[in-house]
Design a protein around this motif. Structure first.
Motif, PDB file in Angstrom:
ATOM      1  N   GLY A 247      -2.108   9.807 -15.191  1.00 57.48           N
ATOM      2  CA  GLY A 247      -0.902   8.870 -15.478  1.00 57.48           C
ATOM      3  C   GLY A 247      -1.387   7.452 -15.199  1.00 57.48           C
ATOM      4  N   ILE A 248      -0.360   6.426 -15.668  1.00 61.73           N
ATOM      5  CA  ILE A 248      -0.609   5.121 -15.781  1.00 61.73           C
ATOM      6  C   ILE A 248       0.576   4.527 -14.821  1.00 61.73           C
ATOM      7  CG2 ILE A 248      -0.964   2.952 -16.789  1.00 61.73           C
ATOM      8  CD1 ILE A 248      -2.342   4.427 -19.076  1.00 61.73           C
ATOM      9  N   LEU A 249       0.147   3.690 -13.765  1.00 57.53           N
ATOM     10  CA  LEU A 249       0.983   2.724 -13.206  1.00 57.53           C
ATOM     11  C   LEU A 249       0.687   1.177 -13.832  1.00 57.53           C
ATOM     12  CD1 LEU A 249       2.908   1.603 -11.105  1.00 57.53           C
ATOM     13  CD2 LEU A 249       1.057   1.337  -9.635  1.00 57.53           C
ATOM     14  N   ALA A 250       1.720   0.644 -14.655  1.00 59.62           N
ATOM     15  CA  ALA A 250       1.593  -0.797 -15.439  1.00 59.62           C
ATOM     16  C   ALA A 250       2.418  -1.644 -14.545  1.00 59.62           C
ATOM     17  CB  ALA A 250       1.909  -0.556 -16.719  1.00 59.62           C
ATOM     18  N   VAL A 251       1.886  -2.598 -14.131  1.00 59.66           N
ATOM     19  CA  VAL A 251       2.480  -3.613 -13.617  1.00 59.66           C
ATOM     20  C   VAL A 251       2.419  -4.969 -14.016  1.00 59.66           C
ATOM     21  CG1 VAL A 251       2.661  -5.031 -11.185  1.00 59.66           C
ATOM     22  CG2 VAL A 251       2.258  -2.506 -11.319  1.00 59.66           C
ATOM     23  N   TRP A 252       3.640  -5.674 -14.327  1.00 57.30           N
ATOM     24  CA  TRP A 252       3.563  -6.867 -15.047  1.00 57.30           C
ATOM     25  C   TRP A 252       3.935  -8.072 -13.956  1.00 57.30           C
ATOM     26  CZ3 TRP A 252       6.910 -11.180 -14.648  1.00 57.30           C
ATOM     27  CH2 TRP A 252       6.955 -12.083 -15.481  1.00 57.30           C
ATOM     28  N   SER A 253       2.979  -9.180 -14.176  1.00 57.93           N
ATOM     29  CA  SER A 253       3.078 -10.403 -12.905  1.00 57.93           C
ATOM     30  C   SER A 253       3.061 -11.766 -13.972  1.00 57.93           C
ATOM     31  CB  SER A 253       1.908 -10.347 -12.200  1.00 57.93           C
ATOM     32  OG  SER A 253       1.977 -11.342 -11.440  1.00 57.93           O
ATOM     33  N   ALA A 254       3.609 -12.682 -13.520  1.00 58.28           N
ATOM     34  CA  ALA A 254       3.843 -14.023 -14.060  1.00 58.28           C
ATOM     35  C   ALA A 254       2.519 -14.788 -13.701  1.00 58.28           C
ATOM     36  CB  ALA A 254       4.777 -14.797 -13.652  1.00 58.28           C
TER      37      ALA A 254
ATOM     38  N   PHE B 230      -3.141  -2.116 -15.512  1.00 62.08           N
ATOM     39  CA  PHE B 230      -2.911  -0.950 -16.075  1.00 62.08           C
ATOM     40  C   PHE B 230      -3.958  -0.158 -15.158  1.00 62.08           C
ATOM     41  CE2 PHE B 230      -2.153  -3.364 -19.774  1.00 62.08           C
ATOM     42  CZ  PHE B 230      -1.195  -2.878 -20.216  1.00 62.08           C
ATOM     43  N   ALA B 231      -3.115   0.662 -14.163  1.00 67.12           N
ATOM     44  CA  ALA B 231      -3.946   1.371 -12.819  1.00 67.12           C
ATOM     45  C   ALA B 231      -3.715   2.623 -13.327  1.00 67.12           C
ATOM     46  CB  ALA B 231      -3.337   1.082 -11.537  1.00 67.12           C
ATOM     47  N   ARG B 232      -4.868   3.744 -13.557  1.00 72.23           N
ATOM     48  CA  ARG B 232      -4.779   5.054 -13.908  1.00 72.23           C
ATOM     49  C   ARG B 232      -5.011   5.649 -12.786  1.00 72.23           C
ATOM     50  NH1 ARG B 232      -5.069   7.490 -18.864  1.00 72.23           N
ATOM     51  NH2 ARG B 232      -5.354   5.834 -19.903  1.00 72.23           N
TER      52      ARG B 232
ATOM     53  N   ALA C  25       0.735  -1.244  -0.112  1.00 69.63           N
ATOM     54  CA  ALA C  25       0.109   0.050  -0.073  1.00 69.63           C
ATOM     55  C   ALA C  25       0.974   1.160   0.036  1.00 69.63           C
ATOM     56  CB  ALA C  25      -0.874  -0.001   1.117  1.00 69.63           C
ATOM     57  N   ARG C  26       1.941   1.211   0.770  1.00 68.55           N
ATOM     58  CA  ARG C  26       2.853   2.408   0.890  1.00 68.55           C
ATOM     59  C   ARG C  26       3.515   2.490  -0.635  1.00 68.55           C
ATOM     60  NH1 ARG C  26       7.790   3.288   5.047  1.00 68.55           N
ATOM     61  NH2 ARG C  26       8.702   5.170   4.277  1.00 68.55           N
ATOM     62  N   GLY C  27       4.159   1.406  -1.308  1.00 65.75           N
ATOM     63  CA  GLY C  27       4.537   1.567  -2.572  1.00 65.75           C
ATOM     64  C   GLY C  27       3.751   2.222  -3.345  1.00 65.75           C
ATOM     65  N   LEU C  28       2.344   1.745  -3.384  1.00 68.71           N
ATOM     66  CA  LEU C  28       1.572   2.150  -4.393  1.00 68.71           C
ATOM     67  C   LEU C  28       1.248   3.561  -4.318  1.00 68.71           C
ATOM     68  CD1 LEU C  28      -0.882  -0.884  -4.503  1.00 68.71           C
ATOM     69  CD2 LEU C  28       0.702  -0.336  -6.186  1.00 68.71           C
TER      70      LEU C  28
ATOM     71  N   ARG D 140      -6.768  -1.001  -6.368  1.00 70.04           N
ATOM     72  CA  ARG D 140      -8.161  -0.255  -6.287  1.00 70.04           C
ATOM     73  C   ARG D 140      -8.311   0.683  -4.656  1.00 70.04           C
ATOM     74  NH1 ARG D 140      -9.973  -5.080  -8.162  1.00 70.04           N
ATOM     75  NH2 ARG D 140     -10.490  -5.974  -6.169  1.00 70.04           N
ATOM     76  N   ASN D 141      -7.773  -0.052  -3.688  1.00 71.98           N
ATOM     77  CA  ASN D 141      -7.902   0.460  -2.510  1.00 71.98           C
ATOM     78  C   ASN D 141      -6.986   1.906  -2.455  1.00 71.98           C
ATOM     79  OD1 ASN D 141      -9.480  -1.094  -1.458  1.00 71.98           O
ATOM     80  ND2 ASN D 141      -7.953  -2.342  -0.323  1.00 71.98           N
ATOM     81  N   ALA D 142      -6.175   1.925  -3.355  1.00 66.61           N
ATOM     82  CA  ALA D 142      -4.984   3.024  -3.580  1.00 66.61           C
ATOM     83  C   ALA D 142      -5.743   4.237  -4.130  1.00 66.61           C
ATOM     84  CB  ALA D 142      -3.604   2.598  -3.979  1.00 66.61           C
ATOM     85  N   GLY D 143      -6.726   4.016  -4.747  1.00 63.10           N
ATOM     86  CA  GLY D 143      -7.483   5.051  -5.597  1.00 63.10           C
ATOM     87  C   GLY D 143      -7.274   5.129  -7.178  1.00 63.10           C
ATOM     88  N   PHE D 144      -6.668   3.781  -7.654  1.00 63.70           N
ATOM     89  CA  PHE D 144      -6.303   3.766  -9.134  1.00 63.70           C
ATOM     90  C   PHE D 144      -7.509   2.969  -9.737  1.00 63.70           C
ATOM     91  CE2 PHE D 144      -2.153   3.602  -7.321  1.00 63.70           C
ATOM     92  CZ  PHE D 144      -1.542   4.325  -8.354  1.00 63.70           C
TER      93      PHE D 144
END
Length: 222
Positions: free
Chosen positions: A174-181, A218-220, A160-163, A192-196
């Motif tokens: 702006g967009i935070l895009a995060v890749w995951s396996a 893709f978190a805007r 949560a702090r990092g987000l 979502r809780n971070a408001g994106f």
């Protein structure tokens, strides 16, 4: 079968060593018994870049890419970004860049020397922490995604702090895009809780649309 040849090893601060292997024309970066990257599987890393850029729609975009890897995300971004774009690449492990300029130079296609690129050697988390509305997009391909393997310190990026730090580093829209396996419902909830405003997309590992399914969020920022 062509044998796998160990090319080099790299120490990861706070984590286990990475090993670079070559088999024929293919390269693999391995942690313990886990293959983190393979030069034959670039599709989802390329999608991280191209799909992020498609969503921006702003002139002269400013991007931050966290985790250089094998350079597929950077190369794909440079292929679609305009000449006045700027891309900061943050990489923690010096050997990753040495490999990019050495045995894997053909894969990088000169991306690190592109005048639009600024390379920062260090933890991308620190680059994010000191930024305030500096970026139109932050692209994270660090570790194996939110459920990391390489080093415990990476977990902070996805907390949560990092987000919250990433949100401050982004410009409005702006967009935070995060890749995951793999999927991660807890991380999607944290976004979502971070408001994106969040869109979760499944993409294939290979450029030809085959291979394992990976996930990109893709978190805007509103």
């Amino acid at each position: 079968m062509t044998p796998r040849e160990l090319i080099d090893t790299a120490a990861v601060p706070g984590g286990e060593d990475l090993r670079l292997f070559r088999r024929g024309d293919d390269y693999m970066i391995v942690l313990d018994r886990n293959e983190l990257m393979n030069s034959r599987m670039s599709g989802s890393e390329e999608a991280l870049a191209t799909m992020s850029c498609e969503r921006l729609g702003v002139p002269a975009p400013r991007l931050l890419i966290g985790g250089y890897g094998m350079g597929f995300t950077l190369r794909a971004a440079l292929g679609v970004l305009p000449a006045d774009a700027r891309v900061t690449v943050a990489e923690l492990v010096p050997e990753i860049i040495a490999w990019a300029r050495g045995p894997m130079a053909a894969l990088t296609a000169g991306g690190l020397d592109d005048p639009r690129v600024h390379l920062v050697m260090g933890d991308v988390a620190r680059t994010i922490e000191i930024a305030r509305g500096d970026y139109d997009a932050i692209l994270l391909d660090v570790d194996n995604g939110p459920d990391g393997l390489t080093r415990a310190g990476n977990d902070g990026l996805y907390s949560a702090r990092g987000l919250a730090s990433a949100k401050l580093a982004l410009r409005p829209g702006g967009i935070l895009a995060v890749w995951s396996a793999a999927p991660d419902t807890a991380f999607a909830r944290r976004l979502r809780n971070a408001g994106f405003d969040t869109d979760e997309v499944a993409v294939r590992a290979r450029s030809n649309g085959k291979g394992a399914r990976h996930v990109i969020w893709f978190a805007r920022k509103p």
